[in-house]
Design a protein around this motif. Structure first.
Motif, PDB file in Angstrom:
ATOM      1  N   GLN A  99    -106.285  50.208  -5.497  1.00  0.00           N
ATOM      2  CA  GLN A  99    -106.492  48.641  -4.743  1.00  0.00           C
ATOM      3  C   GLN A  99    -105.118  48.353  -4.072  1.00  0.00           C
ATOM      4  O   GLN A  99    -103.765  48.514  -4.640  1.00  0.00           O
ATOM      5  CB  GLN A  99    -106.919  47.766  -5.822  1.00  0.00           C
ATOM      6  N   ILE A 100    -105.123  48.785  -2.878  1.00  0.00           N
ATOM      7  CA  ILE A 100    -103.529  48.803  -2.002  1.00  0.00           C
ATOM      8  C   ILE A 100    -103.348  47.481  -1.401  1.00  0.00           C
ATOM      9  O   ILE A 100    -102.497  47.336  -0.784  1.00  0.00           O
ATOM     10  CB  ILE A 100    -103.280  50.074  -0.998  1.00  0.00           C
ATOM     11  N   ASN A 101    -104.370  46.599  -1.254  1.00  0.00           N
ATOM     12  CA  ASN A 101    -104.547  45.473  -0.472  1.00  0.00           C
ATOM     13  C   ASN A 101    -103.150  44.500  -1.180  1.00  0.00           C
ATOM     14  O   ASN A 101    -103.304  43.831  -2.298  1.00  0.00           O
ATOM     15  CB  ASN A 101    -105.461  44.694  -0.229  1.00  0.00           C
ATOM     16  N   VAL A 102    -102.255  44.211  -0.543  1.00  0.00           N
ATOM     17  CA  VAL A 102    -101.322  43.388  -1.357  1.00  0.00           C
ATOM     18  C   VAL A 102    -101.607  41.895  -1.404  1.00  0.00           C
ATOM     19  O   VAL A 102    -101.382  41.135  -2.541  1.00  0.00           O
ATOM     20  CB  VAL A 102     -99.616  43.149  -0.367  1.00  0.00           C
ATOM     21  N   ARG A 103    -102.159  41.210  -0.260  1.00  0.00           N
ATOM     22  CA  ARG A 103    -102.823  39.876  -0.637  1.00  0.00           C
ATOM     23  C   ARG A 103    -103.750  39.797  -1.769  1.00  0.00           C
ATOM     24  O   ARG A 103    -103.860  39.018  -2.732  1.00  0.00           O
ATOM     25  CB  ARG A 103    -103.660  39.637   0.795  1.00  0.00           C
ATOM     26  N   THR A 104    -104.794  40.960  -2.198  1.00  0.00           N
ATOM     27  CA  THR A 104    -105.477  41.044  -3.020  1.00  0.00           C
ATOM     28  C   THR A 104    -104.871  41.012  -4.314  1.00  0.00           C
ATOM     29  O   THR A 104    -105.239  40.474  -5.340  1.00  0.00           O
ATOM     30  CB  THR A 104    -106.526  42.034  -3.076  1.00  0.00           C
ATOM     31  N   SER A 105    -103.645  42.074  -4.498  1.00  0.00           N
ATOM     32  CA  SER A 105    -102.919  41.771  -5.877  1.00  0.00           C
ATOM     33  C   SER A 105    -102.402  40.462  -6.006  1.00  0.00           C
ATOM     34  O   SER A 105    -102.180  40.237  -7.305  1.00  0.00           O
ATOM     35  CB  SER A 105    -101.835  42.983  -5.552  1.00  0.00           C
ATOM     36  N   VAL A 106    -102.088  39.700  -5.005  1.00  0.00           N
ATOM     37  CA  VAL A 106    -101.349  38.532  -5.451  1.00  0.00           C
ATOM     38  C   VAL A 106    -102.339  37.306  -5.671  1.00  0.00           C
ATOM     39  O   VAL A 106    -102.036  36.801  -6.503  1.00  0.00           O
ATOM     40  CB  VAL A 106    -100.568  37.975  -3.988  1.00  0.00           C
ATOM     41  N   GLU A 107    -103.409  37.297  -5.040  1.00  0.00           N
ATOM     42  CA  GLU A 107    -104.428  36.339  -5.319  1.00  0.00           C
ATOM     43  C   GLU A 107    -105.380  36.738  -6.532  1.00  0.00           C
ATOM     44  O   GLU A 107    -105.592  35.919  -7.062  1.00  0.00           O
ATOM     45  CB  GLU A 107    -105.359  36.287  -4.013  1.00  0.00           C
ATOM     46  N   ASN A 108    -105.292  38.113  -6.886  1.00  0.00           N
ATOM     47  CA  ASN A 108    -106.019  38.369  -8.030  1.00  0.00           C
ATOM     48  C   ASN A 108    -105.642  39.422  -8.678  1.00  0.00           C
ATOM     49  O   ASN A 108    -105.776  40.568  -8.519  1.00  0.00           O
ATOM     50  CB  ASN A 108    -107.630  38.840  -7.614  1.00  0.00           C
ATOM     51  N   PRO A 109    -104.560  39.438  -9.414  1.00  0.00           N
ATOM     52  CA  PRO A 109    -103.745  40.204  -9.956  1.00  0.00           C
ATOM     53  C   PRO A 109    -104.573  40.948 -11.160  1.00  0.00           C
ATOM     54  O   PRO A 109    -104.425  42.306 -11.525  1.00  0.00           O
ATOM     55  CB  PRO A 109    -102.454  39.669 -10.696  1.00  0.00           C
ATOM     56  N   SER A 110    -105.539  40.285 -11.646  1.00  0.00           N
ATOM     57  CA  SER A 110    -106.233  41.075 -12.803  1.00  0.00           C
ATOM     58  C   SER A 110    -107.146  42.110 -12.302  1.00  0.00           C
ATOM     59  O   SER A 110    -107.315  43.248 -12.764  1.00  0.00           O
ATOM     60  CB  SER A 110    -107.078  39.825 -13.522  1.00  0.00           C
ATOM     61  N   LEU A 111    -107.831  41.810 -10.975  1.00  0.00           N
ATOM     62  CA  LEU A 111    -108.726  42.676 -10.261  1.00  0.00           C
ATOM     63  C   LEU A 111    -107.693  43.882  -9.910  1.00  0.00           C
ATOM     64  O   LEU A 111    -107.722  45.208 -10.257  1.00  0.00           O
ATOM     65  CB  LEU A 111    -109.090  42.346  -9.056  1.00  0.00           C
ATOM     66  N   ASP A 112    -106.497  43.634  -9.499  1.00  0.00           N
ATOM     67  CA  ASP A 112    -105.547  44.636  -9.037  1.00  0.00           C
ATOM     68  C   ASP A 112    -105.227  45.540 -10.315  1.00  0.00           C
ATOM     69  O   ASP A 112    -105.105  46.917 -10.381  1.00  0.00           O
ATOM     70  CB  ASP A 112    -104.220  44.184  -8.532  1.00  0.00           C
ATOM     71  N   ALA A 113    -104.944  45.061 -11.638  1.00  0.00           N
ATOM     72  CA  ALA A 113    -104.667  45.514 -12.743  1.00  0.00           C
ATOM     73  C   ALA A 113    -105.789  46.370 -13.231  1.00  0.00           C
ATOM     74  O   ALA A 113    -105.579  47.541 -13.707  1.00  0.00           O
ATOM     75  CB  ALA A 113    -104.052  44.666 -13.753  1.00  0.00           C
ATOM     76  N   ASN A 114    -106.903  45.936 -13.117  1.00  0.00           N
ATOM     77  CA  ASN A 114    -108.065  46.477 -13.410  1.00  0.00           C
ATOM     78  C   ASN A 114    -108.237  47.752 -12.869  1.00  0.00           C
ATOM     79  O   ASN A 114    -108.402  48.929 -13.468  1.00  0.00           O
ATOM     80  CB  ASN A 114    -109.336  45.675 -13.492  1.00  0.00           C
ATOM     81  N   ILE A 115    -108.291  47.617 -11.582  1.00  0.00           N
ATOM     82  CA  ILE A 115    -108.680  48.782 -10.798  1.00  0.00           C
ATOM     83  C   ILE A 115    -107.447  50.022 -10.791  1.00  0.00           C
ATOM     84  O   ILE A 115    -107.618  51.175 -11.083  1.00  0.00           O
ATOM     85  CB  ILE A 115    -108.630  48.737  -9.248  1.00  0.00           C
ATOM     86  N   ASN A 116    -106.059  49.575 -10.673  1.00  0.00           N
ATOM     87  CA  ASN A 116    -104.934  50.406 -10.654  1.00  0.00           C
ATOM     88  C   ASN A 116    -104.383  50.944 -11.838  1.00  0.00           C
ATOM     89  O   ASN A 116    -104.039  51.930 -11.975  1.00  0.00           O
ATOM     90  CB  ASN A 116    -103.593  49.739  -9.905  1.00  0.00           C
ATOM     91  N   ILE A 117    -104.496  50.206 -12.976  1.00  0.00           N
ATOM     92  CA  ILE A 117    -104.117  50.736 -14.337  1.00  0.00           C
ATOM     93  C   ILE A 117    -105.126  51.327 -14.986  1.00  0.00           C
ATOM     94  O   ILE A 117    -105.208  52.309 -15.572  1.00  0.00           O
ATOM     95  CB  ILE A 117    -103.344  49.351 -14.889  1.00  0.00           C
ATOM     96  N   LEU A 118    -106.138  50.354 -15.165  1.00  0.00           N
ATOM     97  CA  LEU A 118    -107.294  50.761 -16.228  1.00  0.00           C
ATOM     98  C   LEU A 118    -108.116  51.957 -15.514  1.00  0.00           C
ATOM     99  O   LEU A 118    -108.610  52.893 -15.939  1.00  0.00           O
ATOM    100  CB  LEU A 118    -108.078  49.661 -16.480  1.00  0.00           C
ATOM    101  N   GLY A 119    -108.227  51.872 -13.982  1.00  0.00           N
ATOM    102  CA  GLY A 119    -108.893  53.072 -13.406  1.00  0.00           C
ATOM    103  C   GLY A 119    -107.967  54.288 -13.566  1.00  0.00           C
ATOM    104  O   GLY A 119    -108.541  55.555 -13.703  1.00  0.00           O
ATOM    105  N   THR A 120    -106.781  54.275 -13.428  1.00  0.00           N
ATOM    106  CA  THR A 120    -105.806  55.359 -13.615  1.00  0.00           C
ATOM    107  C   THR A 120    -105.988  55.706 -15.125  1.00  0.00           C
ATOM    108  O   THR A 120    -106.076  57.181 -15.251  1.00  0.00           O
ATOM    109  CB  THR A 120    -104.293  55.174 -13.414  1.00  0.00           C
TER     110      THR A 120
END
Length: 142
Positions: free
Chosen positions: A85-106
């Motif tokens: 998940q590479i969208n910076v706005r998404t990572s700021v507005e929804n850090p849980s989604l960002d972490a779910n995709i980028n960390i748990l996906g990895t």
């Protein structure tokens, strides 16, 4: 060190390689280079940000998600993980989604790859970190 592994990829033995995020900008260029050098390449992408136009017709396309716990990654000798998940706005507005995709996906890709590896051990090559996703490839020993 990186040049050594790049050389291996391009001029070494032909490998069966999975590229996650292979429909994205960077992933698609990696796929193109690998195919140009004779590798057997598959792409795993959910096309949420990747583009179907980026898909190389010589690669097998798997429409799937890195969060899928039932991914079948058997038979691959190398995985290049580019999905994120590479969208910076998404990572700021929804850090849980960002972490779910980028960390748990990895983690999911690592677990599925390790569980399906012909050998219980896989050596990991850590390439330069490119925020927000980690870049890595790992090879399975038989």
């Amino acid at each position: 060190m990186i040049k050594k592994y790049t050389y291996y990829f391009i001029f070494g033995e032909i490998l069966k390689i999975l590229v996650t995020g292979g429909a994205g900008f960077i992933g698609s260029h990696i796929v193109d280079m690998l195919i140009e050098n004779g590798h057997d390449v598959s792409i795993l992408d959910n096309l949420s940000t990747g583009n179907e136009k980026n898909l190389n017709s010589s690669a097998k396309f798997i429409n799937g998600d890195i969060l899928d716990k039932n991914l079948d990654l058997t038979g691959f000798e190398c995985v290049i993980h580019e999905a994120a998940q590479i969208n910076v706005r998404t990572s700021v507005e929804n850090p849980s989604l960002d972490a779910n995709i980028n960390i748990l996906g990895t983690v999911n890709i690592l677990e599925n790859s390790e569980l399906n590896s012909p050998s219980p051990t896989a050596s990991t090559l850590k390439l330069p970190v490119y925020f927000p996703g980690l870049r890595f490839a790992f090879f399975f020993s038989s």
